[in-house]
Design a protein around this motif. Structure first.
Motif, PDB file in Angstrom:
ATOM      1  N   ALA A   4      12.095  47.726  -7.874  1.00 54.55           N
ATOM      2  CA  ALA A   4      12.374  49.084  -7.417  1.00 54.55           C
ATOM      3  C   ALA A   4      13.787  49.468  -7.826  1.00 54.55           C
ATOM      4  O   ALA A   4      14.629  48.607  -8.106  1.00 54.55           O
ATOM      5  N   PHE A   5      14.053  50.769  -7.861  1.00 58.09           N
ATOM      6  CA  PHE A   5      15.382  51.263  -8.203  1.00 58.09           C
ATOM      7  C   PHE A   5      16.017  51.814  -6.932  1.00 58.09           C
ATOM      8  O   PHE A   5      15.909  52.991  -6.615  1.00 58.09           O
ATOM      9  N   CYS A   6      16.683  50.931  -6.174  1.00 56.67           N
ATOM     10  CA  CYS A   6      17.182  51.285  -4.854  1.00 56.67           C
ATOM     11  C   CYS A   6      18.418  50.452  -4.521  1.00 56.67           C
ATOM     12  O   CYS A   6      18.779  49.526  -5.239  1.00 56.67           O
ATOM     13  N   ASP A   7      19.029  50.795  -3.381  1.00 54.65           N
ATOM     14  CA  ASP A   7      20.123  50.009  -2.836  1.00 54.65           C
ATOM     15  C   ASP A   7      19.516  48.918  -1.953  1.00 54.65           C
ATOM     16  O   ASP A   7      18.951  49.213  -0.900  1.00 54.65           O
ATOM     17  N   GLU A   8      19.625  47.654  -2.369  1.00 49.17           N
ATOM     18  CA  GLU A   8      18.957  46.555  -1.677  1.00 49.17           C
ATOM     19  C   GLU A   8      19.457  46.401  -0.238  1.00 49.17           C
ATOM     20  O   GLU A   8      18.663  46.167   0.676  1.00 49.17           O
ATOM     21  N   LYS A   9      20.773  46.553  -0.029  1.00 48.75           N
ATOM     22  CA  LYS A   9      21.316  46.387   1.319  1.00 48.75           C
ATOM     23  C   LYS A   9      20.806  47.470   2.258  1.00 48.75           C
ATOM     24  O   LYS A   9      20.464  47.189   3.419  1.00 48.75           O
ATOM     25  N   GLN A  10      20.750  48.705   1.758  1.00 44.81           N
ATOM     26  CA  GLN A  10      20.246  49.783   2.601  1.00 44.81           C
ATOM     27  C   GLN A  10      18.756  49.623   2.891  1.00 44.81           C
ATOM     28  O   GLN A  10      18.300  49.845   4.015  1.00 44.81           O
ATOM     29  N   LEU A  11      17.987  49.201   1.883  1.00 43.35           N
ATOM     30  CA  LEU A  11      16.558  48.995   2.111  1.00 43.35           C
ATOM     31  C   LEU A  11      16.322  47.879   3.116  1.00 43.35           C
ATOM     32  O   LEU A  11      15.382  47.941   3.914  1.00 43.35           O
ATOM     33  N   HIS A  12      17.167  46.864   3.083  1.00 41.73           N
ATOM     34  CA  HIS A  12      17.033  45.767   4.043  1.00 41.73           C
ATOM     35  C   HIS A  12      17.156  46.302   5.467  1.00 41.73           C
ATOM     36  O   HIS A  12      16.382  45.915   6.363  1.00 41.73           O
ATOM     37  N   ILE A  13      18.100  47.217   5.697  1.00 41.34           N
ATOM     38  CA  ILE A  13      18.271  47.821   7.019  1.00 41.34           C
ATOM     39  C   ILE A  13      17.038  48.632   7.397  1.00 41.34           C
ATOM     40  O   ILE A  13      16.516  48.526   8.518  1.00 41.34           O
ATOM     41  N   ALA A  14      16.537  49.438   6.447  1.00 44.83           N
ATOM     42  CA  ALA A  14      15.381  50.287   6.735  1.00 44.83           C
ATOM     43  C   ALA A  14      14.138  49.459   7.045  1.00 44.83           C
ATOM     44  O   ALA A  14      13.428  49.710   8.031  1.00 44.83           O
ATOM     45  N   PHE A  15      13.861  48.462   6.204  1.00 44.39           N
ATOM     46  CA  PHE A  15      12.675  47.630   6.420  1.00 44.39           C
ATOM     47  C   PHE A  15      12.800  46.807   7.689  1.00 44.39           C
ATOM     48  O   PHE A  15      11.812  46.564   8.397  1.00 44.39           O
ATOM     49  N   ALA A  16      14.019  46.362   8.007  1.00 39.76           N
ATOM     50  CA  ALA A  16      14.229  45.590   9.237  1.00 39.76           C
ATOM     51  C   ALA A  16      13.895  46.436  10.457  1.00 39.76           C
ATOM     52  O   ALA A  16      13.299  45.942  11.430  1.00 39.76           O
ATOM     53  N   ASN A  17      14.256  47.720  10.413  1.00 36.35           N
ATOM     54  CA  ASN A  17      13.926  48.614  11.523  1.00 36.35           C
ATOM     55  C   ASN A  17      12.415  48.762  11.679  1.00 36.35           C
ATOM     56  O   ASN A  17      11.875  48.746  12.793  1.00 36.35           O
ATOM     57  N   LEU A  18      11.717  48.912  10.555  1.00 40.86           N
ATOM     58  CA  LEU A  18      10.261  49.066  10.608  1.00 40.86           C
ATOM     59  C   LEU A  18       9.587  47.797  11.118  1.00 40.86           C
ATOM     60  O   LEU A  18       8.646  47.854  11.924  1.00 40.86           O
ATOM     61  N   VAL A  19      10.056  46.649  10.653  1.00 41.25           N
ATOM     62  CA  VAL A  19       9.481  45.371  11.100  1.00 41.25           C
ATOM     63  C   VAL A  19       9.742  45.172  12.586  1.00 41.25           C
ATOM     64  O   VAL A  19       8.866  44.717  13.333  1.00 41.25           O
ATOM     65  N   ARG A  20      10.938  45.494  13.036  1.00 38.08           N
ATOM     66  CA  ARG A  20      11.275  45.345  14.457  1.00 38.08           C
ATOM     67  C   ARG A  20      10.367  46.240  15.310  1.00 38.08           C
ATOM     68  O   ARG A  20       9.863  45.800  16.357  1.00 38.08           O
ATOM     69  N   ASN A  21      10.162  47.480  14.869  1.00 38.12           N
ATOM     70  CA  ASN A  21       9.289  48.382  15.626  1.00 38.12           C
ATOM     71  C   ASN A  21       7.855  47.862  15.657  1.00 38.12           C
ATOM     72  O   ASN A  21       7.165  47.964  16.682  1.00 38.12           O
ATOM     73  N   ALA A  22       7.385  47.322  14.532  1.00 35.30           N
ATOM     74  CA  ALA A  22       6.028  46.781  14.481  1.00 35.30           C
ATOM     75  C   ALA A  22       5.887  45.601  15.441  1.00 35.30           C
ATOM     76  O   ALA A  22       4.886  45.466  16.151  1.00 35.30           O
ATOM     77  N   ARG A  23       6.903  44.747  15.455  1.00 36.61           N
ATOM     78  CA  ARG A  23       6.873  43.597  16.371  1.00 36.61           C
ATOM     79  C   ARG A  23       6.851  44.067  17.820  1.00 36.61           C
ATOM     80  O   ARG A  23       6.058  43.572  18.636  1.00 36.61           O
ATOM     81  N   ASP A  24       7.704  45.033  18.158  1.00 36.45           N
ATOM     82  CA  ASP A  24       7.774  45.512  19.538  1.00 36.45           C
ATOM     83  C   ASP A  24       6.516  46.251  19.954  1.00 36.45           C
ATOM     84  O   ASP A  24       6.237  46.367  21.164  1.00 36.45           O
ATOM     85  N   ALA A  25       5.751  46.787  18.974  1.00 32.01           N
ATOM     86  CA  ALA A  25       4.506  47.500  19.305  1.00 32.01           C
ATOM     87  C   ALA A  25       3.368  46.543  19.624  1.00 32.01           C
ATOM     88  O   ALA A  25       2.281  46.973  20.015  1.00 32.01           O
ATOM     89  N   MET A  26       3.601  45.221  19.459  1.00 28.16           N
ATOM     90  CA  MET A  26       2.555  44.214  19.736  1.00 28.16           C
ATOM     91  C   MET A  26       3.049  43.191  20.766  1.00 28.16           C
ATOM     92  O   MET A  26       3.171  41.999  20.467  1.00 28.16           O
ATOM     93  N   PRO A  27       3.345  43.628  21.991  1.00 24.16           N
ATOM     94  CA  PRO A  27       3.850  42.688  23.000  1.00 24.16           C
ATOM     95  C   PRO A  27       2.828  41.621  23.370  1.00 24.16           C
ATOM     96  O   PRO A  27       3.202  40.528  23.817  1.00 24.16           O
ATOM     97  N   ASN A  28       1.563  41.932  23.171  1.00 27.67           N
ATOM     98  CA  ASN A  28       0.512  40.959  23.503  1.00 27.67           C
ATOM     99  C   ASN A  28      -0.009  40.235  22.269  1.00 27.67           C
ATOM    100  O   ASN A  28      -1.052  39.578  22.312  1.00 27.67           O
ATOM    101  N   GLY A  29       0.711  40.358  21.166  1.00 28.14           N
ATOM    102  CA  GLY A  29       0.305  39.687  19.946  1.00 28.14           C
ATOM    103  C   GLY A  29      -0.487  40.585  19.028  1.00 28.14           C
ATOM    104  O   GLY A  29      -0.918  41.687  19.390  1.00 28.14           O
ATOM    105  N   GLY A  30      -0.671  40.132  17.803  1.00 30.19           N
ATOM    106  CA  GLY A  30      -1.419  40.909  16.818  1.00 30.19           C
ATOM    107  C   GLY A  30      -1.083  40.436  15.419  1.00 30.19           C
ATOM    108  O   GLY A  30      -0.566  39.334  15.225  1.00 30.19           O
ATOM    109  N   THR A  31      -1.374  41.292  14.463  1.00 28.00           N
ATOM    110  CA  THR A  31      -1.145  40.931  13.059  1.00 28.00           C
ATOM    111  C   THR A  31      -0.267  41.975  12.395  1.00 28.00           C
ATOM    112  O   THR A  31      -0.492  43.187  12.539  1.00 28.00           O
TER     113      THR A  31
END
Length: 379
Positions: A268-295
């Protein structure tokens, strides 16, 4: 066909034609006219035959006509012969009207004649004028409606801005008011307590320090969002970035992670450090949306000049109302957290020329689709 029959047919055509037909010689003298010419111009046949045809023309055509005939006689140059054109005719009494004129050259033995076929196009011009007026009126109405729509959109946008500002202000107030309440309580205690113990004093001073840091964190986060630096866009290995991200994140044992990338995924043609922050936020939200587990499933594929990355969870999903506000600063459905994660994520994606689309359903999960420009494409 015998000659006399042929002449009879021609005479009948001339007599019954609805268009004016005028025969002139090389000098422009009228030699014959049909009844339609008399009706159209208001002159009798006797008044026209023997006169120059320019009697039926207003200025400037009258002055130009002899020049056309002389030029054609001397050079053979044709201006209107064989070519229909719109000109202006003049009736008896001086009234003018629009006509369509077609001129043909006729060889009559040693003489050269010209036949002019004239059609009154007054009705056509009137319809054209009316149509132009209707179009002008329509354009004016469309322009007016467009201006009204633009004004309504501007008003709606302004109202939405104020509504969003109100919600953001409410979020800021919530993030600051709670710590301030705690600070006020501890300050009141320290000011009014009767000989507080050293332990109690330290407890309240520690609380004040912690709340001040929370306020500072909220202000700093909002300031960072407003001053997000321009990205340093380079070739970025999305697969490696995602794998490293999951190595850094801790997940409960009841959450399964699946990473599905092809071997031929371009950079991809992007800023890797900034994308890391963005993807980390999305992953964190996905994890928090599955308090009882999931995929949690992450996949990516190339599509034209884009890389489409999808991040999907099997969590609680979002209502339409929540989905409409997920990018709003200080909006959060979590008990803890400032609600800046998605706002920062969207700002990062915008600066890196990426787009994001969300599909979600309550109790079914959420999928984020992020389109990133592939390295080497013009962005």
């Amino acid at each position: 066909m015998p000659k006399h029959e042929h002449q009879a047919i021609l005479a009948a055509v001339l007599q019954t034609a609805v268009d004016a037909i005028i025969i002139i010689d090389e000098r422009g003298t009228i030699e014959s006219v049909n009844p339609a010419t008399e009706q159209m111009f208001g002159f009798t046949s006797d008044a026209m035959v023997g006169q120059n045809v320019k009697m039926l023309m207003p200025s400037p055509y009258r002055q130009e006509h002899d020049g056309y005939l002389n030029r054609h006689h001397e050079t053979g140059e044709r201006r209107i012969i064989g070519i229909g054109r719109e000109v202006t005719g003049q009736r008896k009494g001086g009234g003018t009207f629009p006509i369509h004129l077609a001129v043909s050259e006729v060889n009559a033995g040693e003489r050269k004649l010209f036949a002019g076929i004239i059609r009154d196009i007054s009705d056509l011009k009137a319809v054209e004028s009316e149509l132009k007026q209707l179009n002008a009126t329509l354009d004016e109405r469309v322009q007016k409606q467009a201006e009204q729509l633009h004004a309504a959109q501007a008003e709606l946008l302004e109202k939405e801005k104020f509504a969003t500002l109100g919600r953001i202000s409410g979020g800021i107030a919530h993030e600051i008011r709670n710590p301030l309440n705690a600070i006020t309580t501890s300050a009141y205690y320290l000011l009014n307590a009767n000989a507080p113990s050293a332990e109690k004093t330290k407890e309240h001073l520690t609380r004040i320090e912690r709340q001040v840091m929370m306020i500072d964190g909220a202000v700093t986060a909002l300031s960072d969002l407003a001053r997000l630096p321009e990205p340093n866009r380079v070739a970025c290995d999305i697969a490696a970035l995602i794998r490293q991200l999951f190595c850094d994140k801790q997940f409960a044992s009841n959450i399964q992670v699946a990473i599905e990338f092809g071997d031929d995924l371009p950079s991809a043609f992007c800023d890797e450090k900034q994308l890391h922050i963005a993807f980390a936020n999305l992953v964190r939200n996905a994890r928090d949306a599955m308090p009882n587990g999931g995929t949690l499933t992450v996949s990516a594929h190339a599509e034209a000049d884009q890389i489409v990355l999808s991040l999907s969870d099997t969590g609680s999903g979002m209502s339409p109302e929540t989905l409409a506000r997920i990018h709003e600063p200080f909006f959060s459905t979590k008990r803890r957290g400032m609600g800046l994660g998605m706002a920062i994520t969207q700002a990062i994606l915008d600066k890196n020329h990426c787009t994001m689309r969300v599909e979600t359903e309550l109790e079914q999960g959420t999928t984020f689709f992020i389109s990133l420009p592939a390295f080497g494409t013009i962005t």
